[in-house]
Design a protein around this motif. Sequence first.
Motif, PDB file in Angstrom:
ATOM      1  N   ILE A 669       0.868  -1.173   0.000  1.00  0.00           N
ATOM      2  CA  ILE A 669       0.000   0.000   0.000  1.00  0.00           C
ATOM      3  C   ILE A 669       0.910   1.230   0.000  1.00  0.00           C
ATOM      4  CG2 ILE A 669      -1.750   1.307   1.262  1.00  0.00           C
ATOM      5  CD1 ILE A 669      -2.767  -1.309   2.405  1.00  0.00           C
ATOM      6  N   ILE A 670       0.824   2.039  -1.054  1.00  0.00           N
ATOM      7  CA  ILE A 670       1.649   3.236  -1.194  1.00  0.00           C
ATOM      8  C   ILE A 670       0.784   4.445  -0.848  1.00  0.00           C
ATOM      9  CG2 ILE A 670       3.172   4.543  -2.711  1.00  0.00           C
ATOM     10  CD1 ILE A 670       4.029   1.623  -2.205  1.00  0.00           C
ATOM     11  N   SER A 671       1.218   5.222   0.149  1.00  0.00           N
ATOM     12  CA  SER A 671       0.399   6.325   0.639  1.00  0.00           C
ATOM     13  C   SER A 671       1.188   7.619   0.637  1.00  0.00           C
ATOM     14  CB  SER A 671      -0.094   6.022   2.054  1.00  0.00           C
ATOM     15  OG  SER A 671      -0.797   7.132   2.589  1.00  0.00           O
ATOM     16  N   SER A 672       0.514   8.711   0.312  1.00  0.00           N
ATOM     17  CA  SER A 672       1.116  10.041   0.389  1.00  0.00           C
ATOM     18  C   SER A 672       0.734  10.755   1.672  1.00  0.00           C
ATOM     19  CB  SER A 672       0.674  10.882  -0.817  1.00  0.00           C
ATOM     20  OG  SER A 672      -0.721  11.074  -0.798  1.00  0.00           O
ATOM     21  N   MET A 673      -0.023  10.071   2.547  1.00  0.00           N
ATOM     22  CA  MET A 673      -0.483  10.677   3.789  1.00  0.00           C
ATOM     23  C   MET A 673       0.500  10.385   4.924  1.00  0.00           C
ATOM     24  SD  MET A 673      -4.576   9.820   3.467  1.00  0.00           S
ATOM     25  CE  MET A 673      -4.336   8.094   3.033  1.00  0.00           C
ATOM     26  N   LYS A 674       0.547  11.265   5.912  1.00  0.00           N
ATOM     27  CA  LYS A 674       1.439  11.054   7.052  1.00  0.00           C
ATOM     28  C   LYS A 674       1.003   9.838   7.859  1.00  0.00           C
ATOM     29  CE  LYS A 674       2.753  15.918   7.595  1.00  0.00           C
ATOM     30  NZ  LYS A 674       2.760  17.087   8.514  1.00  0.00           N
ATOM     31  N   GLU A 675      -0.307   9.674   8.010  1.00  0.00           N
ATOM     32  CA  GLU A 675      -0.854   8.532   8.744  1.00  0.00           C
ATOM     33  C   GLU A 675      -1.963   7.916   7.908  1.00  0.00           C
ATOM     34  OE1 GLU A 675      -1.765   8.305  13.261  1.00  0.00           O
ATOM     35  OE2 GLU A 675      -3.658   8.831  12.306  1.00  0.00           O
ATOM     36  N   THR A 676      -1.923   6.614   7.740  1.00  0.00           N
ATOM     37  CA  THR A 676      -2.891   5.927   6.876  1.00  0.00           C
ATOM     38  C   THR A 676      -3.619   4.861   7.665  1.00  0.00           C
ATOM     39  OG1 THR A 676      -1.467   6.280   4.954  1.00  0.00           O
ATOM     40  CG2 THR A 676      -3.209   4.637   4.744  1.00  0.00           C
ATOM     41  N   TYR A 677      -4.958   4.944   7.678  1.00  0.00           N
ATOM     42  CA  TYR A 677      -5.797   3.907   8.280  1.00  0.00           C
ATOM     43  C   TYR A 677      -6.501   3.165   7.151  1.00  0.00           C
ATOM     44  CZ  TYR A 677      -9.704   1.612  10.589  1.00  0.00           C
ATOM     45  OH  TYR A 677     -10.606   0.679  11.020  1.00  0.00           O
ATOM     46  N   PHE A 678      -6.433   1.812   7.183  1.00  0.00           N
ATOM     47  CA  PHE A 678      -7.117   1.050   6.143  1.00  0.00           C
ATOM     48  C   PHE A 678      -7.702  -0.239   6.709  1.00  0.00           C
ATOM     49  CE2 PHE A 678      -3.056  -1.129   6.151  1.00  0.00           C
ATOM     50  CZ  PHE A 678      -3.371  -2.444   5.841  1.00  0.00           C
ATOM     51  N   ASN A 701       0.708  -9.306   3.771  1.00  0.00           N
ATOM     52  CA  ASN A 701       1.138 -10.655   3.407  1.00  0.00           C
ATOM     53  C   ASN A 701      -0.005 -11.651   3.499  1.00  0.00           C
ATOM     54  OD1 ASN A 701       3.968  -9.871   3.190  1.00  0.00           O
ATOM     55  ND2 ASN A 701       3.919  -9.671   5.410  1.00  0.00           N
ATOM     56  N   ASN A 702       0.282 -12.863   3.040  1.00  0.00           N
ATOM     57  CA  ASN A 702      -0.607 -14.024   3.182  1.00  0.00           C
ATOM     58  C   ASN A 702      -1.948 -13.832   2.471  1.00  0.00           C
ATOM     59  OD1 ASN A 702       1.337 -15.322   4.840  1.00  0.00           O
ATOM     60  ND2 ASN A 702       0.589 -14.155   6.611  1.00  0.00           N
ATOM     61  N   ILE A 703      -1.916 -13.213   1.291  1.00  0.00           N
ATOM     62  CA  ILE A 703      -3.117 -13.127   0.451  1.00  0.00           C
ATOM     63  C   ILE A 703      -3.021 -14.292  -0.526  1.00  0.00           C
ATOM     64  CG2 ILE A 703      -4.443 -11.678  -1.124  1.00  0.00           C
ATOM     65  CD1 ILE A 703      -4.236 -10.641   1.741  1.00  0.00           C
ATOM     66  N   ASN A 704      -3.645 -15.408  -0.146  1.00  0.00           N
ATOM     67  CA  ASN A 704      -3.436 -16.659  -0.869  1.00  0.00           C
ATOM     68  C   ASN A 704      -4.569 -17.019  -1.825  1.00  0.00           C
ATOM     69  OD1 ASN A 704      -0.939 -17.330   0.551  1.00  0.00           O
ATOM     70  ND2 ASN A 704      -2.248 -17.630   2.337  1.00  0.00           N
ATOM     71  N   ILE A 705      -5.772 -16.590  -1.513  1.00  0.00           N
ATOM     72  CA  ILE A 705      -6.941 -17.038  -2.282  1.00  0.00           C
ATOM     73  C   ILE A 705      -7.205 -16.067  -3.432  1.00  0.00           C
ATOM     74  CG2 ILE A 705      -9.400 -17.555  -2.187  1.00  0.00           C
ATOM     75  CD1 ILE A 705      -9.041 -18.179   0.776  1.00  0.00           C
ATOM     76  N   PRO A 706      -7.239 -16.552  -4.678  1.00  0.00           N
ATOM     77  CA  PRO A 706      -7.544 -15.671  -5.813  1.00  0.00           C
ATOM     78  C   PRO A 706      -8.934 -15.060  -5.685  1.00  0.00           C
ATOM     79  CG  PRO A 706      -6.589 -17.742  -6.567  1.00  0.00           C
ATOM     80  CD  PRO A 706      -6.916 -17.933  -5.113  1.00  0.00           C
ATOM     81  N   GLY A 707      -9.087 -13.859  -6.204  1.00  0.00           N
ATOM     82  CA  GLY A 707     -10.379 -13.184  -6.176  1.00  0.00           C
ATOM     83  C   GLY A 707     -10.207 -11.688  -6.048  1.00  0.00           C
ATOM     84  N   ILE A 708     -11.290 -11.042  -5.703  1.00  0.00           N
ATOM     85  CA  ILE A 708     -11.309  -9.592  -5.569  1.00  0.00           C
ATOM     86  C   ILE A 708     -11.266  -9.222  -4.087  1.00  0.00           C
ATOM     87  CG2 ILE A 708     -12.675  -7.501  -5.936  1.00  0.00           C
ATOM     88  CD1 ILE A 708     -13.726  -8.770  -8.495  1.00  0.00           C
ATOM     89  N   TYR A 709     -10.398  -8.274  -3.755  1.00  0.00           N
ATOM     90  CA  TYR A 709     -10.291  -7.750  -2.401  1.00  0.00           C
ATOM     91  C   TYR A 709     -10.546  -6.238  -2.445  1.00  0.00           C
ATOM     92  CZ  TYR A 709      -8.151 -12.220  -1.191  1.00  0.00           C
ATOM     93  OH  TYR A 709      -7.912 -13.558  -0.992  1.00  0.00           O
ATOM     94  N   ILE A 710     -11.048  -5.716  -1.339  1.00  0.00           N
ATOM     95  CA  ILE A 710     -11.360  -4.296  -1.253  1.00  0.00           C
ATOM     96  C   ILE A 710     -10.546  -3.677  -0.125  1.00  0.00           C
ATOM     97  CG2 ILE A 710     -13.157  -2.565  -0.866  1.00  0.00           C
ATOM     98  CD1 ILE A 710     -13.452  -4.067  -3.469  1.00  0.00           C
ATOM     99  N   ILE A 711      -9.847  -2.585  -0.429  1.00  0.00           N
ATOM    100  CA  ILE A 711      -9.121  -1.822   0.582  1.00  0.00           C
ATOM    101  C   ILE A 711      -9.914  -0.552   0.850  1.00  0.00           C
ATOM    102  CG2 ILE A 711      -7.031  -0.511   1.099  1.00  0.00           C
ATOM    103  CD1 ILE A 711      -6.904  -3.426  -1.309  1.00  0.00           C
ATOM    104  N   LYS A 712     -10.373  -0.409   2.083  1.00  0.00           N
ATOM    105  CA  LYS A 712     -11.133   0.758   2.522  1.00  0.00           C
ATOM    106  C   LYS A 712     -10.194   1.636   3.346  1.00  0.00           C
ATOM    107  CE  LYS A 712     -15.075   1.827   5.579  1.00  0.00           C
ATOM    108  NZ  LYS A 712     -16.131   1.193   6.428  1.00  0.00           N
ATOM    109  N   TYR A 713     -10.103   2.925   3.042  1.00  0.00           N
ATOM    110  CA  TYR A 713      -9.163   3.778   3.751  1.00  0.00           C
ATOM    111  C   TYR A 713      -9.735   5.173   3.945  1.00  0.00           C
ATOM    112  CZ  TYR A 713      -8.008   6.013  -0.712  1.00  0.00           C
ATOM    113  OH  TYR A 713      -8.080   6.702  -1.892  1.00  0.00           O
ATOM    114  N   LEU A 714      -9.150   5.884   4.899  1.00  0.00           N
ATOM    115  CA  LEU A 714      -9.528   7.267   5.173  1.00  0.00           C
ATOM    116  C   LEU A 714      -8.628   8.197   4.376  1.00  0.00           C
ATOM    117  CD1 LEU A 714     -10.193   7.418   9.019  1.00  0.00           C
ATOM    118  CD2 LEU A 714     -11.809   7.987   7.216  1.00  0.00           C
TER     119      LEU A 714
END
Length: 728
Positions: A669-678, A701-714
């Motif tokens: 996860i590449i962030s330009s914010m000083k603090e990142t919550y996800f 790490n440990n993302i083993n199962i193929p499919g779609i994942y969602i990253i929710k962040y502020l």
Amino acid sequence: MAQSSDTLVCDNGGFESDFVYYSGATTVFDTIINGCTPYNNGNSVIWNVSSLPAFRGFKIVTNGLDSLVGINRTKFGNKALLLNDRYSQTGDNCQHTNGGVYKIIKRFKVTEENRDFTVWFAVVLENPTSGHFNEQPWFNIKCDRAPASELCFDANILKKCGNVYSDTVHYCTFDTINVLDWSCHRIKIPKNIVDSIATLEIIAGDCGQSIHFGYAYIDGICEDCTSNALGSATLYDQDLDGSGLGIAYNGCLDTITFCGSYTLPTICGNWRIDSIRAPGYTLFNIHIDTSNHTFCFDIPLYVFTEECKDLYAAIYFNSTFSHPPPVLSNSIAICPGDYEKYQVDVYTGICQNNATDDLLSYDYYYVQVDLTNLHGDTFTVERQLDDPYPNESGHSVIKTGNGDGTYNLGPFFIQEGSWMLTIKFEDCIDTFYITPPDFCSACLKFRKTSVSNITCNDHGTYSVADDTWTFDLFIPGNPSLNYKVNGAPYSYNSNHTINVGIITKECILVLLKDENIVNQICESKLIICPPKPCSNETQCELEVSLKEISCNEEGDEFYLELDSANVGSGYLCYTSFAFNDPGNTSNFNYYHGNFGNPLGPFNSSIYIILSICSTSSCDCESSCFKVIYFPKPDCENLDYRTFHTNYKIFKDPDLNILPNPTSLTEFSIISSMKETYFELYNSSMILLKKTKFHGTSYNVNNINIPGIYIIKYLDTKGCFKYIKLMKL
């Protein structure tokens, strides 16, 4: 007559009123430094005011041909200026003593209308056979308010194009003579110079060794640049037309494409475009069509400031013989307010229960798409299910159109699960991850029910009659408690595979029951249709999805429009069964025949059997069939679309995922914010991880199962945003 007062540059631009508004000056030189700056004995030259006309220096000529080289002496009207002469101003006609130079001058007021103007000229330059470095006969056009527009060249510009001409008047002997027939040069004065006084100077000079001549005809100041011997270029201030000329804005890439036309030089040589520039801008994706003599280039919109800016093209032509100065196109004004980036907003609606109390399969919702600033471009809206039926892509086109608008898509059934909404227009693709709302029928315990992974099993028997099917059922809740599926107990908060049995041409009714609270029973129903047969005996290319449900005006009948684009060879046939009590088909109305949109009218819930037959009569027992269930819609509220703002997936400068998609078990996860919550969710929106980090990157790490994942962040404004990750 000398110049009498300051005037506009176009006044007497063709010398029809002789020398009104013009003045003249002369000098002598022996060397040219820095292009077209004459020096004499190592010093800057001193210009001397000349009376107009002047013998063999400044002369008004009328229509006719040049007696030496045969070109027209005028370009527009009846008169033109002859600047300098092939004969000397001294007694010896053939000997040009002291390197004579002649300059015509015009002062004028700069206006918005004339700050981009043209000068037409034809030049005859005797080319010395050898030597004469920086001493050649030369020609110069310049304006003190537009130094970037100066034109300067000497006889070497066309050194391979010269001819020998005979003098029949004074019988002078000349070296090779280069002729540049009528050509056009543009002067471009910056916008901030408007209302000031400018000076135009046009110079023709003999050679510095006082042997060879140079002279020019001047005509048509402010005339259009067409039929130019040096070639021409034109930009078009219009929307891109059918011939590929004009301006097109790509609101996705935020770039403007400019397409213009050109003509090749007509002087000797095999000419081509060497390069294209737009002074003051960096060009991208330059394309030249040599067959149609057109060109295109892109410029990012952000380089245009809030104020309108001029844009013109500088075209560099070349041949094996010479490389003349660039030809400048007309200028067009680019105002950033005329261009706005594509804006796409997607909203997911709330659950609507179709006027039912306990049937989850009836629950539906809408998705609203707001498209703005499309500038009339066409668009396509596509749907890709996360969990399609086996041997189906789950892909369908649900809307096409053009231009801005608000489009209500659906209804979509909550039971189908999450999906990806893709909007394509021009070169732009926007994707939005759609998570349906919770069910709103029946009791609360079953409103987050998930039906997934419907599977066909062929058991290796190669017989469609032996194909069986299963589906997965997940209901969140207390894992120490059970619920019942058609009477069999299953635990909450666990994924259960339900074995249904042989694939038939009927959908099944699933009864969910919770009896964990004394004197309180929670019941809900699901209708689940089987997959297509998957036996190796059949290749079942049959995929049909719902595009739209519509009702008649009375609201007692409805029609179905299905997308049947993904269907193999043969005739698509259908049989529909209508019934009011799901799971009970003892009383039904029967429809049968060739498929064709729309289907209907229907007046009760139905399931449709689609099959592929070899004949149009549709009288076949096909082993390739698909069963789809459609509840009778709540016609009274079918077009009542209640929305709440949902999240959307989009590119954001605050946060990015690398790599994406990925076949690895980890990502950054590449962030330009000083603090990142996800927070990290799987495709069923089950929370897998949540954390906060400081710095520019964080590895998961440990993302083993193929499919779609969602990253929710502020984000930086404290709003939740979402990014999709595709694990291959």
